[in-house]
Design a protein around this motif. Structure first.
Motif, PDB file in Angstrom:
ATOM      1  N   GLY A  85      27.670  22.403  32.447  1.00  0.00           N
ATOM      2  CA  GLY A  85      27.086  22.874  31.195  1.00  0.00           C
ATOM      3  C   GLY A  85      27.646  24.250  30.877  1.00  0.00           C
ATOM      4  N   THR A  86      27.350  24.767  29.727  1.00  0.00           N
ATOM      5  CA  THR A  86      27.880  26.062  29.308  1.00  0.00           C
ATOM      6  C   THR A  86      27.407  27.194  30.216  1.00  0.00           C
ATOM      7  N   VAL A  87      26.130  27.227  30.527  1.00  0.00           N
ATOM      8  CA  VAL A  87      25.591  28.289  31.388  1.00  0.00           C
ATOM      9  C   VAL A  87      26.184  28.183  32.785  1.00  0.00           C
ATOM     10  N   SER A  88      26.181  26.987  33.339  1.00  0.00           N
ATOM     11  CA  SER A  88      26.729  26.786  34.684  1.00  0.00           C
ATOM     12  C   SER A  88      28.216  27.081  34.711  1.00  0.00           C
ATOM     13  N   GLY A  89      28.926  26.626  33.700  1.00  0.00           N
ATOM     14  CA  GLY A  89      30.361  26.870  33.636  1.00  0.00           C
ATOM     15  C   GLY A  89      30.693  28.345  33.561  1.00  0.00           C
ATOM     16  N   THR A  90      29.903  29.084  32.802  1.00  0.00           N
ATOM     17  CA  THR A  90      30.099  30.535  32.698  1.00  0.00           C
ATOM     18  C   THR A  90      29.866  31.207  34.049  1.00  0.00           C
ATOM     19  N   THR A  91      28.814  30.795  34.738  1.00  0.00           N
ATOM     20  CA  THR A  91      28.500  31.354  36.063  1.00  0.00           C
ATOM     21  C   THR A  91      29.613  31.040  37.057  1.00  0.00           C
ATOM     22  N   ILE A  92      30.097  29.822  37.026  1.00  0.00           N
ATOM     23  CA  ILE A  92      31.161  29.419  37.953  1.00  0.00           C
ATOM     24  C   ILE A  92      32.429  30.228  37.698  1.00  0.00           C
ATOM     25  N   LEU A  93      32.804  30.387  36.440  1.00  0.00           N
ATOM     26  CA  LEU A  93      33.991  31.200  36.138  1.00  0.00           C
ATOM     27  C   LEU A  93      33.801  32.648  36.589  1.00  0.00           C
ATOM     28  N   ALA A  94      32.603  33.191  36.404  1.00  0.00           N
ATOM     29  CA  ALA A  94      32.325  34.565  36.850  1.00  0.00           C
ATOM     30  C   ALA A  94      32.422  34.658  38.373  1.00  0.00           C
ATOM     31  N   ASN A  95      31.914  33.652  39.067  1.00  0.00           N
ATOM     32  CA  ASN A  95      31.999  33.644  40.535  1.00  0.00           C
ATOM     33  C   ASN A  95      33.450  33.591  41.006  1.00  0.00           C
ATOM     34  N   ILE A  96      34.244  32.784  40.334  1.00  0.00           N
ATOM     35  CA  ILE A  96      35.662  32.693  40.703  1.00  0.00           C
ATOM     36  C   ILE A  96      36.360  34.010  40.407  1.00  0.00           C
ATOM     37  N   GLN A  97      36.101  34.564  39.224  1.00  0.00           N
ATOM     38  CA  GLN A  97      36.743  35.828  38.852  1.00  0.00           C
ATOM     39  C   GLN A  97      36.393  36.937  39.837  1.00  0.00           C
ATOM     40  N   ALA A  98      35.213  36.871  40.442  1.00  0.00           N
ATOM     41  CA  ALA A  98      34.799  37.891  41.415  1.00  0.00           C
ATOM     42  C   ALA A  98      35.628  37.832  42.704  1.00  0.00           C
ATOM     43  N   ILE A  99      36.142  36.658  43.066  1.00  0.00           N
ATOM     44  CA  ILE A  99      36.921  36.553  44.308  1.00  0.00           C
ATOM     45  C   ILE A  99      38.426  36.668  44.070  1.00  0.00           C
ATOM     46  N   VAL A 100      38.849  36.582  42.816  1.00  0.00           N
ATOM     47  CA  VAL A 100      40.276  36.630  42.506  1.00  0.00           C
ATOM     48  C   VAL A 100      40.944  37.928  42.961  1.00  0.00           C
ATOM     49  N   PRO A 101      40.353  39.120  42.763  1.00  0.00           N
ATOM     50  CA  PRO A 101      41.045  40.340  43.204  1.00  0.00           C
ATOM     51  C   PRO A 101      41.397  40.341  44.698  1.00  0.00           C
ATOM     52  N   ASP A 102      40.494  39.855  45.539  1.00  0.00           N
ATOM     53  CA  ASP A 102      40.799  39.793  46.975  1.00  0.00           C
ATOM     54  C   ASP A 102      41.935  38.817  47.256  1.00  0.00           C
ATOM     55  N   LEU A 103      41.938  37.675  46.558  1.00  0.00           N
ATOM     56  CA  LEU A 103      43.016  36.709  46.740  1.00  0.00           C
ATOM     57  C   LEU A 103      44.348  37.299  46.291  1.00  0.00           C
ATOM     58  N   LEU A 104      44.360  37.961  45.146  1.00  0.00           N
ATOM     59  CA  LEU A 104      45.596  38.561  44.635  1.00  0.00           C
ATOM     60  C   LEU A 104      46.108  39.656  45.571  1.00  0.00           C
ATOM     61  N   ALA A 105      45.207  40.491  46.079  1.00  0.00           N
ATOM     62  CA  ALA A 105      45.601  41.555  47.014  1.00  0.00           C
ATOM     63  C   ALA A 105      46.165  40.962  48.300  1.00  0.00           C
ATOM     64  N   THR A 106      45.547  39.895  48.769  1.00  0.00           N
ATOM     65  CA  THR A 106      46.012  39.234  49.988  1.00  0.00           C
ATOM     66  C   THR A 106      47.419  38.686  49.785  1.00  0.00           C
ATOM     67  N   LEU A 107      47.636  38.021  48.678  1.00  0.00           N
ATOM     68  CA  LEU A 107      48.956  37.449  48.402  1.00  0.00           C
ATOM     69  C   LEU A 107      50.008  38.539  48.233  1.00  0.00           C
ATOM     70  N   GLU A 108      49.627  39.637  47.602  1.00  0.00           N
ATOM     71  CA  GLU A 108      50.570  40.749  47.451  1.00  0.00           C
ATOM     72  C   GLU A 108      50.963  41.295  48.830  1.00  0.00           C
ATOM     73  N   ASN A 109      49.969  41.491  49.700  1.00  0.00           N
ATOM     74  CA  ASN A 109      50.262  41.989  51.045  1.00  0.00           C
ATOM     75  C   ASN A 109      51.138  41.018  51.832  1.00  0.00           C
ATOM     76  N   ILE A 110      50.863  39.739  51.704  1.00  0.00           N
ATOM     77  CA  ILE A 110      51.688  38.738  52.407  1.00  0.00           C
ATOM     78  C   ILE A 110      53.135  38.837  51.935  1.00  0.00           C
ATOM     79  N   GLY A 111      53.324  38.981  50.634  1.00  0.00           N
ATOM     80  CA  GLY A 111      54.677  39.130  50.103  1.00  0.00           C
ATOM     81  C   GLY A 111      55.373  40.365  50.649  1.00  0.00           C
ATOM     82  N   LEU A 112      54.655  41.457  50.734  1.00  0.00           N
ATOM     83  CA  LEU A 112      55.228  42.706  51.248  1.00  0.00           C
ATOM     84  C   LEU A 112      55.506  42.649  52.747  1.00  0.00           C
ATOM     85  N   GLN A 113      54.833  41.772  53.449  1.00  0.00           N
ATOM     86  CA  GLN A 113      54.975  41.679  54.905  1.00  0.00           C
ATOM     87  C   GLN A 113      56.104  40.750  55.347  1.00  0.00           C
TER      88      GLN A 113
END
Length: 178
Positions: A85-113
């Motif tokens: 639903g719209t409310v659930s979908g919005t919450t799910i996207l917000a939850n995903i967006q909250a974990i994206v910075p850690d994933l992006l930082a991890t991938l950046e570090n892996i590339g640098l390593q």
């Protein structure tokens, strides 16, 4: 009489069989209680590498394998849930967006390593394989999310997928000459 008994047996069997039904709470819990914490663990182990040496490399590989498995299970849960639903979908996207910075930082570090992975026999090839596996899992995961989102929220899922895909492309490029 025999037909009635067969019908009763069938009805009892059906009622005793648990339904494989997942709901939006399951999808949210996959993000906040499983995928997010596992990304944090991977991030911590990647941050400790190369000082952690071969033990750290093995931990990172194990983290990736666990995360791929968890993401694949989450995909199954999304597909079992159906449309959000719209409310659930919005919450799910917000939850995903909250974990994206850690994933992006991890991938950046892996590339640098990459040079540190080159110091381990077969390390570059192992990390490249792990990155491809993780990329496939997250790509399929975001496709499932986008597919379950209501029409008005699909663009948010597409934008998140683009962020993740870009980070994987950069990390994979560092190992692609192997």
């Amino acid at each position: 009489m025999v037909a009635i008994i067969k019908l009763l047996v069938l009805a009892l069997t059906a009622s005793a069989t648990p339904l494989v039904y997942r709901d939006v709470i399951t999808v949210q819990n996959d993000i906040t209680q499983k995928i997010g914490p596992q990304i944090n663990t991977l991030n911590k182990d990647v941050s400790g590498f190369p000082a952690s040496g071969l033990t750290g490399a093995l931990a990172i590989h194990g983290d990736v394998q666990t995360l791929v498995s968890t993401v694949n299970t989450a995909i199954t849960n999304i597909k079992s849930t159906g449309s959000f639903g719209t409310v659930s979908g919005t919450t799910i996207l917000a939850n995903i967006q909250a974990i994206v910075p850690d994933l992006l930082a991890t991938l950046e570090n892996i590339g640098l390593q990459e040079p540190s992975w080159a110091q381990i026999a077969g390390g570059q090839a192992l990390m490249l394989s792990d990155l491809h596996s993780l990329n496939t899992a997250f790509s399929n995961y975001m496709d499932a999310i986008i597919g379950a989102e209501p029409l008005l929220l699909k663009s948010g899922g597409v934008a998140i997928k683009a962020q993740i895909t870009g980070a994987f492309t950069t990390a994979i490029a560092a190992y692609s000459y192997v």
